[in-house]
Design a protein around this motif. Structure first.
Motif, short mmCIF file in Angstrom:
data_model
loop_
_atom_site.label_atom_id
_atom_site.label_comp_id
_atom_site.label_asym_id
_atom_site.label_seq_id
_atom_site.Cartn_x
_atom_site.Cartn_y
_atom_site.Cartn_z
N UNK A 110 1.03 -1.32 -0.13
CA UNK A 110 0.02 0.13 -0.08
C UNK A 110 0.76 1.20 0.31
N UNK A 111 1.87 1.28 0.77
CA UNK A 111 2.91 2.70 0.86
C UNK A 111 3.66 2.61 -0.29
N UNK A 112 3.98 1.22 -0.82
CA UNK A 112 4.97 1.52 -1.92
C UNK A 112 4.25 1.80 -3.45
N UNK A 113 2.83 1.41 -3.27
CA UNK A 113 1.94 1.89 -4.37
C UNK A 113 1.83 3.22 -4.50
N UNK A 114 1.27 3.72 -3.24
CA UNK A 114 0.98 5.32 -3.12
C UNK A 114 2.17 5.90 -3.64
N UNK A 115 3.30 5.62 -2.96
CA UNK A 115 4.54 6.53 -3.12
C UNK A 115 4.91 6.33 -4.63
N UNK A 116 4.95 5.32 -5.20
CA UNK A 116 5.23 5.25 -6.62
C UNK A 116 4.19 5.96 -7.62
N UNK A 117 2.85 5.77 -7.26
CA UNK A 117 1.97 6.41 -8.06
C UNK A 117 2.04 8.12 -7.80
N UNK A 118 2.48 8.59 -6.85
CA UNK A 118 2.42 9.84 -6.15
C UNK A 118 3.73 10.49 -7.05
N UNK A 119 4.75 9.81 -7.10
CA UNK A 119 6.16 10.19 -7.70
C UNK A 119 6.12 10.17 -9.21
N UNK A 120 5.20 9.87 -9.74
CA UNK A 120 5.27 9.62 -11.28
C UNK A 120 4.33 10.62 -12.04
N UNK A 121 4.42 10.56 -13.31
CA UNK A 121 3.41 11.66 -13.82
C UNK A 121 1.86 11.23 -14.03
N UNK A 122 1.81 10.00 -13.70
CA UNK A 122 0.23 9.55 -13.72
C UNK A 122 -0.54 9.94 -12.42
N UNK A 123 0.07 10.69 -11.76
CA UNK A 123 -0.92 11.42 -11.10
C UNK A 123 -1.86 12.52 -11.48
#
Length: 114
Positions: free
Chosen positions: A32-45
């Motif tokens: 959950x934390x890795x997915x949230x961090x990965x999603x927030x730090x990518x242009x996919x936001x």
């Protein structure tokens, strides 16, 4: 012949046995934390929500680690699946970003450069 059952371990040994749910719980939190961090730090936001759909695969891998193990090999398999799920959740957004950039560059290169 008198068959007797093996002696049971004393209650103190029961308390020292590692709880089976600890590793799946840690994998769940890590995914959950890795997915949230990965999603927030990518242009996919700023992209559409359907790009978050592949996060189902890491969630399924982590969910498979919650199945209680009946054999030591099943316990190892659950640990591997949970670890793979947490790692996949962490790197999915960046891997998808890289893939989309490569596809865009290849399409740009083959359409005549511009």
């Amino acid at each position: 012949m008198n068959a007797t059952s093996p002696p049971k371990p004393p209650p103190a040994a029961w308390l020292l046995a590692p709880p089976w749910w600890l590793a799946p719980a840690l994998f769940t939190v890590a995914a959950a934390l890795g997915g949230a961090w990965g999603y927030r730090t990518s242009p996919f936001v700023h992209a559409s929500a359907w790009l978050a759909l592949p996060y189902v695969i890491p969630a399924v891998l982590v969910a498979a680690s919650w199945w209680p193990a009946s054999r030591p090999s099943a316990r190892v398999r659950a640990l591997v699946l949970g670890g793979m799920g947490a790692f996949a959740a962490l790197v999915y957004a960046h891997l998808a970003t890289f893939t989309l950039y490569v596809v865009a560059f290849v399409l740009w290169a083959f359409q005549g450069g511009g």
